[in-house]
Design a protein around this motif. Structure first.
Motif, mmCIF file in Angstrom:
data_model
loop_
_atom_site.group_PDB
_atom_site.id
_atom_site.type_symbol
_atom_site.label_atom_id
_atom_site.label_comp_id
_atom_site.label_asym_id
_atom_site.label_seq_id
_atom_site.Cartn_x
_atom_site.Cartn_y
_atom_site.Cartn_z
ATOM 1 N N ARG A 172 4.309 -4.108 2.496
ATOM 2 C CA ARG A 172 4.100 -3.708 3.895
ATOM 3 C C ARG A 172 4.299 -2.202 4.065
ATOM 4 N N GLN A 174 3.844 0.065 1.757
ATOM 5 C CA GLN A 174 2.697 0.706 1.121
ATOM 6 C C GLN A 174 1.487 0.691 2.057
ATOM 7 N N LYS A 175 1.234 -0.432 2.719
ATOM 8 C CA LYS A 175 0.102 -0.514 3.647
ATOM 9 C C LYS A 175 0.274 0.446 4.816
ATOM 10 N N ARG A 176 1.509 0.577 5.316
ATOM 11 C CA ARG A 176 1.764 1.520 6.418
ATOM 12 C C ARG A 176 1.503 2.950 5.980
ATOM 13 N N ILE A 178 -0.561 3.921 3.604
ATOM 14 C CA ILE A 178 -1.997 4.121 3.366
ATOM 15 C C ILE A 178 -2.771 4.150 4.673
ATOM 16 N N TYR A 179 -2.517 3.187 5.541
ATOM 17 C CA TYR A 179 -3.315 3.049 6.760
ATOM 18 C C TYR A 179 -2.653 3.654 7.991
ATOM 19 N N GLY A 180 -1.458 4.146 7.825
ATOM 20 C CA GLY A 180 -0.742 4.709 8.966
ATOM 21 C C GLY A 180 -0.007 3.625 9.725
ATOM 22 N N ASN A 181 0.872 4.028 10.564
ATOM 23 C CA ASN A 181 1.670 3.079 11.333
ATOM 24 C C ASN A 181 0.960 2.797 12.646
ATOM 25 N N VAL A 182 -0.085 2.029 12.579
ATOM 26 C CA VAL A 182 -0.899 1.708 13.741
ATOM 27 C C VAL A 182 -0.360 0.460 14.420
ATOM 28 N N ARG A 184 -0.755 -2.548 17.150
ATOM 29 C CA ARG A 184 -1.831 -3.248 17.847
ATOM 30 C C ARG A 184 -1.267 -4.280 18.730
#
Length: 184
Positions: A172, A174-176, A178-182, A184
Motif C-alpha cells: 500500500r 508503494q502504491k501511494r 507511485i500514484y500519489g496520496n489521492v 477518493r
C-alpha cells in the motif's frame, strides 16, 4: 471449499431435524465419530466401493458397527445413503452439517496466517477481536504458519479476508508513492 449440492440437501434435512429436537451438538459429534471410523478403516473407499459388495451387506456392516454407538438418526442417514447409492457424499454431509450447526450457534471458523505459530493467548485475542468484527459469538481459530509473511497476520473468515501483514502494508505504501496520496 465448494459444497456438494446433494450432500448439502441431506445435511440441511439432518440439520433441521436436529434443531427441532435439540440435538445439534450430539448429532455433530456422532457424525464426527462415524467420519473418523470411515477414515481410519477406509470403509467407504475400499469396502463399500468393492464391486461385489451388495447394499444388504453394506447395511449389515453399518448396523453392526454403529447401531449401539450412535443415534438412530445417524444410522438411518447411513442406510438411506446406501439405498440411494450416495455413500460417497457422506464427508460432504458432515462438513455442510458442521457449517450449518456452527452458523446456528453463532460460531465461525477462521484461518489465521502468521509468520510464527500463535500461542493460545494470542489465538484467544485474535478470536475476540475478529468475532466482534464478523458479528459472531465465537471464532474457532486454525493457525497456519506461512514463512512468506514477514510480520502481522492475515485472517480469513468465510469469504472475508482481513490482511494486516507487513507485506500488504508495504504494498500500500508503494502504491501511494507511485500514484500519489489521492483521496477518493
Amino acid at each position: 471449499m465448494r459444497r456438494h449440492p446433494v450432500g448439502f440437501r441431506y445435511a440441511s434435512a439432518l440439520f433441521e431435524h436436529a434443531q427441532e429436537n435439540y440435538l445439534l451438538d450430539s448429532i455433530e459429534q456422532e457424525l464426527s465419530d462415524v467420519s473418523q471410523v470411515f477414515q481410519a478403516t477406509n470403509l467407504l473407499d475400499e469396502v463399500f466401493n468393492h464391486p461385489k459388495m451388495t447394499s444388504e451387506e453394506k447395511k449389515k456392516i453399518v448396523r453392526e458397527s454403529f447401531s449401539s454407538k450412535v443415534s438412530d438418526v445417524v444410522v438411518n442417514l447411513l442406510l438411506l445413503l446406501i439405498d440411494n447409492r450416495r455413500e460417497s457424499v457422506f464427508f460432504s454431509i458432515v462438513e455442510d452439517y458442521k457449517k450449518l450447526a456452527n452458523e446456528a450457534k453463532g460460531i465461525a471458523e477462521a484461518t489465521v496466517y502468521t509468520a510464527k505459530a500463535l500461542s493460545d493467548d494470542e489465538k484467544e485475542a485474535v478470536a475476540q477481536v475478529f468475532s466482534i468484527k464478523t458479528g459472531k459469538q465465537k471464532l474457532l481459530i486454525n493457525n497456519i504458519v506461512d514463512k512468506e509473511i514477514i510480520g502481522g497476520l492475515k485472517v480469513r473468515v468465510g469469504d472475508s479476508v482481513y490482511d494486516g501483514t507487513v507485506a500488504s502494508q508495504l504494498e500500500r505504501i508503494q502504491k501511494r508513492m507511485i500514484y500519489g496520496n489521492v483521496s477518493r
